[in-house]
Design an enzyme around this catalytic site. Structure first.
Site, PDB file in Angstrom:
ATOM      1  N   HIS A  75       0.842  -1.195   0.000  1.00 28.02           N
ATOM      2  CA  HIS A  75       0.000   0.000   0.000  1.00 28.02           C
ATOM      3  C   HIS A  75       0.880   1.249   0.000  1.00 28.02           C
ATOM      4  O   HIS A  75       1.837   1.348   0.774  1.00 28.02           O
ATOM      5  CB  HIS A  75      -0.891   0.019   1.247  1.00 28.02           C
ATOM      6  CG  HIS A  75      -1.661   1.294   1.425  1.00 28.02           C
ATOM      7  ND1 HIS A  75      -1.407   2.187   2.445  1.00 28.02           N
ATOM      8  CD2 HIS A  75      -2.681   1.829   0.706  1.00 28.02           C
ATOM      9  CE1 HIS A  75      -2.234   3.207   2.346  1.00 28.02           C
ATOM     10  NE2 HIS A  75      -3.015   3.022   1.303  1.00 28.02           N
ATOM     11  N   SER A  76       0.602   2.198  -0.897  1.00 29.63           N
ATOM     12  CA  SER A  76       1.259   3.503  -0.905  1.00 29.63           C
ATOM     13  C   SER A  76       2.785   3.339  -1.019  1.00 29.63           C
ATOM     14  O   SER A  76       3.260   2.724  -1.978  1.00 29.63           O
ATOM     15  CB  SER A  76       0.851   4.268   0.355  1.00 29.63           C
ATOM     16  OG  SER A  76       1.164   5.629   0.265  1.00 29.63           O
ATOM     17  N   TYR A  77       3.556   3.839  -0.065  1.00 29.61           N
ATOM     18  CA  TYR A  77       5.011   3.625  -0.045  1.00 29.61           C
ATOM     19  C   TYR A  77       5.356   2.143  -0.094  1.00 29.61           C
ATOM     20  O   TYR A  77       6.411   1.754  -0.611  1.00 29.61           O
ATOM     21  CB  TYR A  77       5.590   4.283   1.207  1.00 29.61           C
ATOM     22  CG  TYR A  77       6.965   3.797   1.618  1.00 29.61           C
ATOM     23  CD1 TYR A  77       8.108   4.153   0.894  1.00 29.61           C
ATOM     24  CD2 TYR A  77       7.127   2.993   2.752  1.00 29.61           C
ATOM     25  CE1 TYR A  77       9.368   3.713   1.291  1.00 29.61           C
ATOM     26  CE2 TYR A  77       8.380   2.556   3.160  1.00 29.61           C
ATOM     27  CZ  TYR A  77       9.500   2.911   2.426  1.00 29.61           C
ATOM     28  OH  TYR A  77      10.746   2.479   2.812  1.00 29.61           O
ATOM     29  N   GLY A 123       4.444   0.065  -2.080  1.00 27.25           N
ATOM     30  CA  GLY A 123       4.708  -0.341  -3.460  1.00 27.25           C
ATOM     31  C   GLY A 123       6.184  -0.290  -3.793  1.00 27.25           C
ATOM     32  O   GLY A 123       6.697  -1.118  -4.555  1.00 27.25           O
ATOM     33  N   HIS A 182      -7.561   7.133   0.583  1.00 29.81           N
ATOM     34  CA  HIS A 182      -6.278   6.473   0.340  1.00 29.81           C
ATOM     35  C   HIS A 182      -6.085   5.220   1.202  1.00 29.81           C
ATOM     36  O   HIS A 182      -5.565   4.211   0.719  1.00 29.81           O
ATOM     37  CB  HIS A 182      -5.150   7.472   0.601  1.00 29.81           C
ATOM     38  CG  HIS A 182      -3.780   6.934   0.351  1.00 29.81           C
ATOM     39  ND1 HIS A 182      -3.389   6.363  -0.853  1.00 29.81           N
ATOM     40  CD2 HIS A 182      -2.685   6.874   1.160  1.00 29.81           C
ATOM     41  CE1 HIS A 182      -2.127   5.984  -0.776  1.00 29.81           C
ATOM     42  NE2 HIS A 182      -1.676   6.277   0.433  1.00 29.81           N
TER      43      HIS A 182
END
Length: 239
Positions: A76-78, A80, A219
């Site tokens: 998720h988010s960072y 990735g 998000h």
């Protein structure tokens, strides 16, 4: 039965996947949700050496020491950034990559490169504590509540958020097996609102394979829409 390793984003911890993990486990799957060094319940291990490489190593070690193979690796988010590096270093253990409203980096890119405006806004409120430059303090930054709007969700999230080392966001990802990495099947689960801002090329492998989905939520979609996220992750396992 599938094996999922769920990797959180900046300032979070494995705790953020509780609602999704519960649903996947109830369906008979194995689920691991490690917390990266220096944040969450591992914030006491924060130090000047914590960077993207350290977080990649955190997850690689989970795969190795838990003897995990054919893993569905979710970031998720960072996260990735992290899962891309993990797959590069542990190709033989990863069967599928799932980017959950996440960064999809190429070799040599940092999160600051991929989201320059957002990262600049994060760094604007940076503080140096014990020799570590930290950003995204609780309730601060460009996404103080990470897209949450429900007061109960915010109350659950807020005391668990920890500041994140800036070094993780600034360090470029270094890949040694990029061609093989790109051969790993991938899926994209994104927030509807972020779709217009994403590079179509990043989404194309998932779109071509019929594994690009969007959810109309904030998000932190694993908190706001855990049933929808868990259902899509189960679909990935069924492919």
């Amino acid at each position: 039965m599938a094996t999922y390793v769920l990797v959180h984003g900046g300032s979070h911890g494995g705790w953020c996947y509780q609602r999704v993990a519960r649903r996947l486990r109830s369906a008979g799957h194995d689920v691991y949700a490690p917390t990266l060094t220096g944040v969450g319940e591992r914030a006491h291990l924060l130090g000047p050496d914590i960077d993207l490489d350290a977080h990649i190593t955190d997850v690689v070690q989970v795969l190795r020491y838990e003897d995990l193979d054919d893993v569905i690796l979710v970031g998720h988010s960072y996260g990735g950034m992290v899962i891309t590096g993990v797959a590069d270093r542990a190709l033989d253990r990863v069967g599928h990559l799932v980017y959950l409203d996440a960064a999809t980096p190429a070799n040599g890119q940092s999160l600051a490169d991929l989201a320059p405006e957002l990262m600049a806004a994060s760094r604007a409120s940076a503080r140096v504590i014990d020799g570590v430059e930290l950003v995204n303090f609780p309730g601060e930054g460009p996404m103080p509540h990470y897209g949450l709007t429900d007061p109960d969700d915010i109350a659950w999230l807020a005391p668990k958020i920890t500041p994140h080392p800036w070094k993780c966001f600034a360090q470029p990802l270094r890949l040694e097996n990029e061609a093989s990495l790109r051969g790993i099947p991938q899926s994209q689960i994104v927030c509807t609102s972020t779709l217009p801002h994403r590079d179509p090329a990043d989404l194309e492998p998932a779109r071509t394979a019929g594994r690009l989905w969007d959810i109309d939520t904030g998000h932190d979609l694993m908190i706001t829409e855990p049933e929808a996220v868990a259902d899509l992750l189960r679909q990935v396992a069924a492919v």
